[in-house]
Design a protein around this motif. Structure first.
Motif, PDB file in Angstrom:
ATOM      1  N   ASP A 150      -0.489   4.656  -1.062  1.00  0.00           N
ATOM      2  CA  ASP A 150      -1.579   5.257  -0.286  1.00  0.00           C
ATOM      3  C   ASP A 150      -1.066   6.542   0.366  1.00  0.00           C
ATOM      4  N   SER A 151      -1.503   7.679  -0.135  1.00  0.00           N
ATOM      5  CA  SER A 151      -1.000   8.971   0.341  1.00  0.00           C
ATOM      6  C   SER A 151      -1.451   9.312   1.766  1.00  0.00           C
ATOM      7  N   THR A 152      -2.370   8.538   2.327  1.00  0.00           N
ATOM      8  CA  THR A 152      -2.745   8.770   3.722  1.00  0.00           C
ATOM      9  C   THR A 152      -1.782   8.070   4.674  1.00  0.00           C
ATOM     10  N   GLU A 153      -0.994   7.133   4.130  1.00  0.00           N
ATOM     11  CA  GLU A 153      -0.063   6.358   4.948  1.00  0.00           C
ATOM     12  C   GLU A 153       1.406   6.667   4.655  1.00  0.00           C
TER      13      GLU A 153
ATOM     14  N   ASP B   6       0.815  -1.221   0.000  1.00  0.00           N
ATOM     15  CA  ASP B   6       0.000   0.000   0.000  1.00  0.00           C
ATOM     16  C   ASP B   6       0.850   1.273   0.000  1.00  0.00           C
TER      17      ASP B   6
END
Length: 140
Positions: free
Chosen positions: A54-57, A51
């Motif tokens: 995934d720009s949130t992580e 992931d």
């Protein structure tokens, strides 16, 4: 968790050395760990999670050119240390292979150590600024 500034700098240098710009580095926003995705990495180093996009992580790290650490930096150095050579150095960068020629010139001028110091200080300052702009906690 804070990332080590030196690890961020090392990762940026690694991905920036890729002439095809196919290498990427990502900072885990949770752990501060850095992951590299590159055709030049062996399996042990290329440990990207599935992931990682995934720009949130994860936060992608910039290339050195994104931090304006290319020719502009050379021009700043020459303007400060040998302004009379501005035109000569500028001409070096009109053709491929400019950095080796520039380093040869700096060595002949007795400025190579100053260049390396200037480059390192500028790189560290630019990465610190990038971290601050992106709310990345780092430790020295």
């Amino acid at each position: 968790m804070a990332a080590k500034l030196s690890d961020i700098i090392d990762a940026i240098e690694f991905i920036s050395a890729d002439p095809d710009l196919d290498s990427e580095a990502f900072l885990s926003l949770d752990s501060g760990e850095i992951f590299i995705r590159s055709p030049y990495c062996d399996e042990e180093l290329a440990n990207c999670p599935d992931d990682v996009d995934d720009s949130t992580e994860y936060l992608p790290l910039p290339h050195k050119h994104d931090l304006d650490l290319g020719v502009r930096l050379v021009n700043e150095f020459v303007a400060e240390y040998r302004p009379s050579a501005t035109d000569d150095v500028y001409a070096m960068f009109r053709k491929p292979g400019a950095y080796p020629r520039f380093k040869d010139w700096a060595e002949r001028e007795g400025l190579l150590d100053e260049w390396y110091r200037f480059e390192e200080d500028s790189k560290t300052a630019a990465v610190r600024e990038w971290c601050n702009e992106n709310d990345v906690e780092f430790s020295e």
